[in-house]
Design a protein around this motif. Sequence first.
Motif, PDB file in Angstrom:
ATOM      1  N   ASP A  99       0.883  -1.158   0.000  1.00  0.00           N
ATOM      2  CA  ASP A  99       0.000   0.000   0.000  1.00  0.00           C
ATOM      3  C   ASP A  99       0.919   1.205   0.000  1.00  0.00           C
ATOM      4  O   ASP A  99       1.728   1.366   0.926  1.00  0.00           O
ATOM      5  CB  ASP A  99      -0.892   0.032   1.237  1.00  0.00           C
ATOM      6  N   ILE A 100       0.829   2.013  -1.068  1.00  0.00           N
ATOM      7  CA  ILE A 100       1.656   3.217  -1.111  1.00  0.00           C
ATOM      8  C   ILE A 100       0.782   4.417  -0.768  1.00  0.00           C
ATOM      9  O   ILE A 100      -0.333   4.549  -1.244  1.00  0.00           O
ATOM     10  CB  ILE A 100       2.380   3.402  -2.462  1.00  0.00           C
TER      11      ILE A 100
ATOM     12  N   ALA B 184       1.839  11.716  -0.881  1.00  0.00           N
ATOM     13  CA  ALA B 184       1.842  12.917  -0.049  1.00  0.00           C
ATOM     14  C   ALA B 184       0.478  13.613  -0.030  1.00  0.00           C
ATOM     15  O   ALA B 184       0.121  14.227   0.966  1.00  0.00           O
ATOM     16  CB  ALA B 184       2.934  13.881  -0.529  1.00  0.00           C
ATOM     17  N   GLY B 185      -0.295  13.486  -1.110  1.00  0.00           N
ATOM     18  CA  GLY B 185      -1.613  14.123  -1.163  1.00  0.00           C
ATOM     19  C   GLY B 185      -2.686  13.397  -0.377  1.00  0.00           C
ATOM     20  O   GLY B 185      -3.817  13.848  -0.298  1.00  0.00           O
ATOM     21  N   GLY B 186      -2.356  12.223   0.193  1.00  0.00           N
ATOM     22  CA  GLY B 186      -3.310  11.480   1.006  1.00  0.00           C
ATOM     23  C   GLY B 186      -3.903  10.258   0.337  1.00  0.00           C
ATOM     24  O   GLY B 186      -4.542   9.441   0.998  1.00  0.00           O
ATOM     25  N   ASP B 187      -3.735  10.117  -0.976  1.00  0.00           N
ATOM     26  CA  ASP B 187      -4.272   8.945  -1.668  1.00  0.00           C
ATOM     27  C   ASP B 187      -3.451   7.700  -1.355  1.00  0.00           C
ATOM     28  O   ASP B 187      -2.241   7.783  -1.112  1.00  0.00           O
ATOM     29  CB  ASP B 187      -4.282   9.160  -3.183  1.00  0.00           C
ATOM     30  N   ILE B 188      -4.123   6.543  -1.367  1.00  0.00           N
ATOM     31  CA  ILE B 188      -3.471   5.264  -1.114  1.00  0.00           C
ATOM     32  C   ILE B 188      -3.735   4.353  -2.305  1.00  0.00           C
ATOM     33  O   ILE B 188      -4.873   4.245  -2.772  1.00  0.00           O
ATOM     34  CB  ILE B 188      -4.023   4.597   0.175  1.00  0.00           C
TER      35      ILE B 188
ATOM     36  N   PHE C 239       4.861   7.184   2.299  1.00  0.00           N
ATOM     37  CA  PHE C 239       5.388   5.952   2.884  1.00  0.00           C
ATOM     38  C   PHE C 239       4.646   4.776   2.279  1.00  0.00           C
ATOM     39  O   PHE C 239       3.653   4.948   1.571  1.00  0.00           O
ATOM     40  CB  PHE C 239       5.291   5.947   4.418  1.00  0.00           C
ATOM     41  N   SER C 240       5.150   3.573   2.524  1.00  0.00           N
ATOM     42  CA  SER C 240       4.497   2.377   2.003  1.00  0.00           C
ATOM     43  C   SER C 240       4.564   1.266   3.034  1.00  0.00           C
ATOM     44  O   SER C 240       5.448   1.252   3.889  1.00  0.00           O
ATOM     45  CB  SER C 240       5.137   1.916   0.693  1.00  0.00           C
ATOM     46  N   ASN C 241       3.600   0.361   2.927  1.00  0.00           N
ATOM     47  CA  ASN C 241       3.564  -0.827   3.766  1.00  0.00           C
ATOM     48  C   ASN C 241       3.518  -2.053   2.885  1.00  0.00           C
ATOM     49  O   ASN C 241       2.701  -2.119   1.959  1.00  0.00           O
ATOM     50  CB  ASN C 241       2.327  -0.823   4.675  1.00  0.00           C
ATOM     51  N   ILE C 242       4.380  -3.008   3.157  1.00  0.00           N
ATOM     52  CA  ILE C 242       4.375  -4.267   2.427  1.00  0.00           C
ATOM     53  C   ILE C 242       3.267  -5.117   3.033  1.00  0.00           C
ATOM     54  O   ILE C 242       3.278  -5.410   4.229  1.00  0.00           O
ATOM     55  CB  ILE C 242       5.736  -4.973   2.531  1.00  0.00           C
ATOM     56  N   THR C 243       2.297  -5.486   2.206  1.00  0.00           N
ATOM     57  CA  THR C 243       1.140  -6.219   2.715  1.00  0.00           C
ATOM     58  C   THR C 243       1.143  -7.687   2.303  1.00  0.00           C
ATOM     59  O   THR C 243       0.400  -8.485   2.879  1.00  0.00           O
ATOM     60  CB  THR C 243      -0.170  -5.560   2.244  1.00  0.00           C
TER      61      THR C 243
ATOM     62  N   LYS D 293       3.386   0.758   8.936  1.00  0.00           N
ATOM     63  CA  LYS D 293       3.633   2.137   9.333  1.00  0.00           C
ATOM     64  C   LYS D 293       2.332   2.921   9.202  1.00  0.00           C
ATOM     65  O   LYS D 293       1.526   2.655   8.315  1.00  0.00           O
ATOM     66  CB  LYS D 293       4.723   2.741   8.428  1.00  0.00           C
ATOM     67  N   THR D 294       2.139   3.894  10.061  1.00  0.00           N
ATOM     68  CA  THR D 294       0.961   4.755   9.961  1.00  0.00           C
ATOM     69  C   THR D 294       1.345   6.181   9.616  1.00  0.00           C
ATOM     70  O   THR D 294       0.502   6.974   9.200  1.00  0.00           O
ATOM     71  CB  THR D 294       0.159   4.773  11.282  1.00  0.00           C
TER      72      THR D 294
END
Length: 193
Positions: A111-112, A115-119, A161-165, A187-188
């Motif tokens: 999940d990337i 900076a604008g808030g989109d995931i 930031f990103s989280n490996i899911t 990460k949050t």
Amino acid sequence: MVEFTLPRADHFEVFHNYWRTLASDAGGVPTRAAFSPAVLKDLLPFVFIIERRSPDDLHIRLAGSAIEQVLGFAATGKNYLEICYKVDAPFFKQVFTDMTEVPCGAFFRRDIHLAGGDIYSLNTRCLPFTDKEGSVRYIIGVAGVGNNLVLTAYDPPVLDFSNITAHHYIDVGFGLPDESPALPPAKTIKPDI
């Protein structure tokens, strides 16, 4: 800023089928020298090549222009372990060791958070290449965003930031590592690199 057409799931198959053709011609893991960028020209903005020089040196030989646009900096020439998040570095160090010791591919989902808030969901497929002496030392990969991300909607579309899911290895004819490393903690907020 350049607008890119993002890879779709079938592009992963184009990429993997090209690798299979090279592997068949080589009678095993193909050499990096056999790779012709022109064959994957439509995917090049999303292609990366990492050279594993040592367990602690994952040298980025190539990071496509779309990848660098999202990162917000030029990654080519850097050590991946020095630019990824510290909490993710042990995971990637182990994965790239596994992929070169037991020649295999790998799939990652992240999940990337921009900076604008989109995931967005980012999928990556990686496959091994050898050097001229036959040692598996290179990993080539292609990244694709699962959702409809328009890179020109951001100025620039910088990764926060990103989280490996998800992660799994891909058998390319030489077996698989005994086990996969645990995924890094989620990460949050953007951590210190």
